[in-house]
Every structure is written in structure tokens, then in C-alpha cells.
Design a protein around this motif. Structure first.
Motif, PDB file in Angstrom:
ATOM      1  N   MET A   1       0.852  -1.209   0.000  1.00 58.09           N
ATOM      2  CA  MET A   1       0.000   0.000   0.000  1.00 58.09           C
ATOM      3  C   MET A   1       0.883   1.252   0.000  1.00 58.09           C
ATOM      4  O   MET A   1       1.831   1.335   0.786  1.00 58.09           O
ATOM      5  CB  MET A   1      -0.876  -0.007   1.267  1.00 58.09           C
ATOM      6  CG  MET A   1      -1.797   1.174   1.356  1.00 58.09           C
ATOM      7  SD  MET A   1      -2.930   1.099   2.766  1.00 58.09           S
ATOM      8  CE  MET A   1      -1.871   1.538   4.115  1.00 58.09           C
ATOM      9  N   ASN A   2       0.592   2.196  -0.898  1.00 54.89           N
ATOM     10  CA  ASN A   2       1.341   3.454  -0.884  1.00 54.89           C
ATOM     11  C   ASN A   2       0.592   4.438   0.009  1.00 54.89           C
ATOM     12  O   ASN A   2      -0.411   5.024  -0.385  1.00 54.89           O
ATOM     13  CB  ASN A   2       1.480   3.987  -2.322  1.00 54.89           C
ATOM     14  CG  ASN A   2       2.290   5.267  -2.359  1.00 54.89           C
ATOM     15  OD1 ASN A   2       2.585   5.860  -1.302  1.00 54.89           O
ATOM     16  ND2 ASN A   2       2.651   5.695  -3.553  1.00 54.89           N
ATOM     17  N   ILE A   3       1.109   4.603   1.226  1.00 56.01           N
ATOM     18  CA  ILE A   3       0.399   5.406   2.229  1.00 56.01           C
ATOM     19  C   ILE A   3       0.225   6.860   1.781  1.00 56.01           C
ATOM     20  O   ILE A   3      -0.769   7.503   2.090  1.00 56.01           O
ATOM     21  CB  ILE A   3       1.088   5.308   3.616  1.00 56.01           C
ATOM     22  CG1 ILE A   3       0.181   5.808   4.739  1.00 56.01           C
ATOM     23  CG2 ILE A   3       2.433   6.016   3.653  1.00 56.01           C
ATOM     24  CD1 ILE A   3      -0.963   4.931   5.082  1.00 56.01           C
ATOM     25  N   LYS A   4       1.197   7.348   0.988  1.00 56.46           N
ATOM     26  CA  LYS A   4       1.107   8.749   0.537  1.00 56.46           C
ATOM     27  C   LYS A   4      -0.091   8.969  -0.373  1.00 56.46           C
ATOM     28  O   LYS A   4      -0.584  10.074  -0.520  1.00 56.46           O
ATOM     29  CB  LYS A   4       2.392   9.149  -0.191  1.00 56.46           C
ATOM     30  CG  LYS A   4       3.544   9.309   0.779  1.00 56.46           C
ATOM     31  CD  LYS A   4       4.743   9.944   0.145  1.00 56.46           C
ATOM     32  CE  LYS A   4       5.829  10.095   1.193  1.00 56.46           C
ATOM     33  NZ  LYS A   4       7.125  10.344   0.666  1.00 56.46           N
ATOM     34  N   LYS A   5      -0.555   7.884  -1.009  1.00 57.63           N
ATOM     35  CA  LYS A   5      -1.692   8.019  -1.935  1.00 57.63           C
ATOM     36  C   LYS A   5      -3.027   7.739  -1.235  1.00 57.63           C
ATOM     37  O   LYS A   5      -4.083   7.845  -1.838  1.00 57.63           O
ATOM     38  CB  LYS A   5      -1.502   7.067  -3.114  1.00 57.63           C
ATOM     39  CG  LYS A   5      -0.312   7.444  -3.985  1.00 57.63           C
ATOM     40  CD  LYS A   5      -0.586   7.139  -5.444  1.00 57.63           C
ATOM     41  CE  LYS A   5       0.436   7.801  -6.333  1.00 57.63           C
ATOM     42  NZ  LYS A   5       1.233   6.855  -7.095  1.00 57.63           N
ATOM     43  N   SER A   6      -2.995   7.306   0.031  1.00 56.26           N
ATOM     44  CA  SER A   6      -4.268   6.982   0.703  1.00 56.26           C
ATOM     45  C   SER A   6      -4.974   8.232   1.188  1.00 56.26           C
ATOM     46  O   SER A   6      -4.408   9.324   1.187  1.00 56.26           O
ATOM     47  CB  SER A   6      -4.079   6.049   1.903  1.00 56.26           C
ATOM     48  OG  SER A   6      -2.805   5.642   2.044  1.00 56.26           O
TER      49      SER A   6
ATOM     50  N   LYS B   1      -4.213   7.639   6.525  1.00 58.03           N
ATOM     51  CA  LYS B   1      -2.886   8.133   6.934  1.00 58.03           C
ATOM     52  C   LYS B   1      -2.836   8.330   8.446  1.00 58.03           C
ATOM     53  O   LYS B   1      -1.828   8.041   9.087  1.00 58.03           O
ATOM     54  CB  LYS B   1      -2.572   9.467   6.241  1.00 58.03           C
ATOM     55  CG  LYS B   1      -2.269   9.333   4.762  1.00 58.03           C
ATOM     56  CD  LYS B   1      -2.062  10.709   4.164  1.00 58.03           C
ATOM     57  CE  LYS B   1      -1.875  10.634   2.660  1.00 58.03           C
ATOM     58  NZ  LYS B   1      -2.052  11.926   2.009  1.00 58.03           N
TER      59      LYS B   1
ATOM     60  N   VAL C   1       3.877  13.099   6.249  1.00 56.70           N
ATOM     61  CA  VAL C   1       2.937  12.591   5.239  1.00 56.70           C
ATOM     62  C   VAL C   1       1.645  13.428   5.260  1.00 56.70           C
ATOM     63  O   VAL C   1       1.125  13.826   4.215  1.00 56.70           O
ATOM     64  CB  VAL C   1       2.626  11.088   5.485  1.00 56.70           C
ATOM     65  CG1 VAL C   1       1.430  10.637   4.665  1.00 56.70           C
ATOM     66  CG2 VAL C   1       3.841  10.232   5.162  1.00 56.70           C
TER      67      VAL C   1
END
Ligand code: LCS
Length: 393
Positions: free
Chosen positions: A1-6, A11, A73
Motif C-alpha cells: 500500500m502506498n500510504i502517501k496516496k491513501s 494516513k 505525510v
């Protein structure tokens, strides 16, 4: 999972996770001052910056770093530096960015000590400062001098609730090769992201809504770029105003419910602001969510929600304000804001008492101004408390 895109809430729950050996659901508290090395070679590599192992908690610590990664983030920054208080963030920023003879242009109505430390203490080091109402953007360009290095904004301003156009001020700052620093305490990363609007550095007193439970003093600085981040981190390490691991754990715990708390406090604040605006003993109300706010439209496009802070004045001025503060029961007569409980205070004689009388008048911190920090209790109870307090006047 790309947390920056959630999404923001994902986050809040997952951006600070660390891979510890027991897969614990929460970030463990690494309550240690120092870290051992496996070999002399490894120690030398760490000190040379060739290996990113931990050395000493003033420099870095896994619990503190988890919080720093998470806030970086949330604010879309390169990196974050956690510090012992909001004021530690303010002074670290001033000392990292300014040299003797440099000049700073700042919002006039900011948290009292953020201005006081510059005018009363750092003036000894040759720092120059000009305080203006930055909500009027023309004032900003006019105040810039050849030696101006930093533009420092608080929006909404404390306690006048004026809103500064961050995009416009970022353009002016960069045109004049200045850095834009924004105190985002009133909004938190949930309501406003100044780095996305052009700021270079954003900071928070996490004592307020980020922790949210009135049990911790803490601060954090977020830099947009690596070079600024390193400059700020090195200053923090040498000043020694680092956060403690236990403090970081507590903030991580409070942070997880940030959006839920702010949603509810805002819902309450909107109702309280309307009640105040319609009360015959209230002379004026300043709240970003009221159409009567002079920058209502700017607030709507710059802030996700209107937030939990309200300023208002009574027909009877300071004498009436004192009577109200002495007669409310649910609202606590106390400084601070952004917590789960409702607080009431009088900036001119409390948080901003050290600002000179002339400057207070100039920046709108009038004697009649009451600052109301709305909590997450039931709106009906907060309003009933104010109503009975107003009846006593
Ligand atoms: N910035 C803002 C906007 C603040 O409101 C405060 C504290 C600070 C920085 C400093 O943070 P601290 O060192 O306290 O963590 N504001 C307070 C207030 O309005 N009442 O009491 C403290």
C-alpha cells in the motif's frame, strides 16, 4: 500500500507504523537515551551518516521518528522534526533561518510569545521584525526590505481570526527570495496544508488539536525540501529541544482521532457562532464559518472546514467579558485550544498580555475580545452554559 496516496483518515491510522519484531498494533515506546552499536565500524558509519542506525535520542529515536514520518505525510512535506513544545518549534525556526541583521515580516496578531520572543529577546542578536495585518496582502509587499529573509504567517490569526491568503503570500515571498513559514496550529493538517499552497516550512503546537487531550506540550516542524529539513534538524539537535519518546507516544495516540474530533468540534462551533451572532448582548463575532467574516470566501477555499475557534465581543466590553468568564461553568476559564473540552479566555489580559497596549490596539487584540475554543461536548450544553452566563450580565 502506498500510504502517501491513501486518504487522510487512513494516513492518520497507518502512516506512522513501524515494523517491530512482535508486530504490535501501536508504536512501542523506545524509552532509551542511547543505542548500542554492533561494532566500532558500524558506530563510525552511523556518525559519518553512511548508515541510518539510531545513535542518541536527542538526535533520533524510533518512537519520535514514527510521529515525524506520520506528520510529514499528513502535511505533504519532505520531513518533520518533533520538538518539546510549540515555542521550541518557533525558536528553532527563527534561529535556523535568521542571522544578525536579517529581517522578518510577520502577521501582527500571532500567539503572544511567538512575537514577544522576537521583540524582547532575539532583538539582542540583531534580528529585525515588522508586524502587520497580513490579511491585507498589500501590507506584506510594502513591509519587505532588502534584508527580509522570512515571511511568517498565522492564519487564522490568534486571536483575531483574520485569514491570510497563503497562495498570494507565497508568491510574494518567493518573488523576493524569502522563505514562507506558516504556523498551522489553529487548523492542524486536517483543515489546511500550507506546503501545498506554496509555503516552505509549516509548524504546529501539537499541544493543541494534534494531540487534542490537554495532557501534553509538544511541537513539530515540517519542511518542504531536504536542505531546509537538514538545516532545521541540525539546529534542533544542537539546541536540545527534542521531544521525549513517551511524549511522542502520547501524541501518536491522540493524533489517530484528529479528524473525528475536529469534525465534531467544528459542528459545535458553527452552532455556537450562530447563537452568539443572534444574542442581543453580543456586539460582534468573528468565525470563519459565518458569512459575516470578512474573508469568508477565502476561508472556504483555503480551509477544509471552519474549525473550532471563535472570537467575540460583548456590548459591555471588558467588564461584561469578565462577568461572562466568571459565570460560565461548562467552559473552563483557561488558555490553550484544540482540546476535547471547551475553553474560554481573554487574550488582552492572558495569552497576549505581554504585547504592548499600542500594538494590541493596532493588531485588533481589543479589550473586549473573548476567545472561545469549542470542544466536543454537546453543542446544546455549550450554548446553554453561554446563555446562562450572558443572562448574569
Ligand atoms: N502557536 C500557536 C498558534 C499557539 O496558539 C501556541 C500556544 C504556540 C504556537 C506555542 O505552543 P506551545 O509551546 O504552548 O506548545 N497557544 C496557546 C494559547 O493560545 N493559549 O495557551 C497556549
Amino acid at each position: 500500500m502506498n500510504i502517501k496516496k491513501s486518504g487522510f483518515n487512513t494516513k492518520l491510522i497507518h502512516a506512522g507504523e513501524i515494523n517491530d519484531q512482535f508486530c504490535s498494533a501501536t508504536v512501542p515506546i523506545y524509552q532509551t537515551s542511547t543505542f548500542g552499536f554492533e561494532s566500532a565500524e558500524e558506530a563510525a558509519k552511523c556518525f559519518a551518516g553512511e548508515s541510518d542506525g539510531y545513535i542518541y535520542t536527542r538526535i533520533g529515536n524510533p518512537t519520535i521518528n514514527a510521529l515525524e514520518r506520520q506528520i510529514a505525510v499528513l502535511e505533504n512535506g519532505y520531513g518533520a522534526i518533533a520538538v518539546s513544545s510549540g515555542m521550541a518549534a518557533v525558536t528553532t525556526i527563527y534561529l535556523a533561518l535568521l542571522s544578525s541583521g536579517d529581517h522578518i515580516v510577520s502577521t501582527d496578531a500571532i500567539y503572544g510569545p511567538s512575537r514577544g520572543v522576537m521583540e524582547n529577546q532575539f532583538v539582542r542578536f540583531g534580528f529585525q521584525s515588522t508586524y502587520i495585518n497580513t490579511a491585507n496582502i498589500e501590507n506584506v509587499e510594502k513591509a519587505i526590505r532588502p534584508n527580509t529573509k522570512v515571511i511568517y504567517i498565522e492564519t487564522p490569526s490568534n486571536p483575531t481570526m483574520d485569514i491570510t491568503d497563503l497562495k498570494a503570500v507565497a508568491e510574494i515571498a518567493h518573488k523576493h527570495s524569502c522563505l514562507l513559514v506558516v504556523d498551522n496550529t489553529f487548523c492542524s493538517p486536517y483543515l489546511q496544508n500550507p506546503l501545498d499552497l506554496g509555503a516552505d516550512i509549516v509548524f504546529h503546537s501539537m499541544t493543541k488539536s494534534i494531540n487534542g487531550h490537554a495532557d501534553i506540550i509538544a511541537g513539530i516542524i515540517i519542511a518542504k525540501e531536504e536542505k531546509l529539513y537538514n538545516q532545521l534538524r541540525n539546529m534542533m539537535i544542537n539546541l536540545g529541544c527534542n521531544m521525549d519518546p513517551h511524549q511522542a507516544y502520547m501524541v501518536i495516540r491522540g493524533l489517530k482521532t484528529l479528524s473525528i474530533r475536529i469534525d465534531r468540534a467544528t459542528e459545535n462551533a458553527e452552532k455556537v457562532a450562530v447563537f452568539l451572532e443572534n444574542h442581543h448582548k453580543v456586539a460582534w463575532v468573528k468565525y470563519p464559518g459565518l458569512k459575516s467574516h470578512p474573508q469568508f470566501d477565502l476561508g472556504k477555499c483555503q480551509m477544509k472546514l471552519s474549525g473550532s475557534m471563535i472570537s467575540f465581543g460583548l456590548q459591555g466590553g471588558y467588564e461584561a467579558a469578565k462577568m461572562l468568564m466568571n459565570n460560565v461553568h461548562l467552559a473552563m476559564l483557561a488558555v490553550s485550544l484544540g482540546g476535547i473540552e471547551t475553553l474560554i479566555q481573554h487574550p488582552a489580559s492572558m495569552t497576549h498580555s505581554k504585547v504592548s497596549v499600542e500594538e494590541k490596539i493596532k493588531s485588533g487584540i481589543t479589550d473586549d475580545l473573548i476567545r472561545f475554543a469549542v470542544g466536543i461536548e454537546d453543542a446544546e450544553d455549550i450554548i446553554a452554559d453561554l446563555k446562562q452566563g450572558l443572562e448574569k450580565i
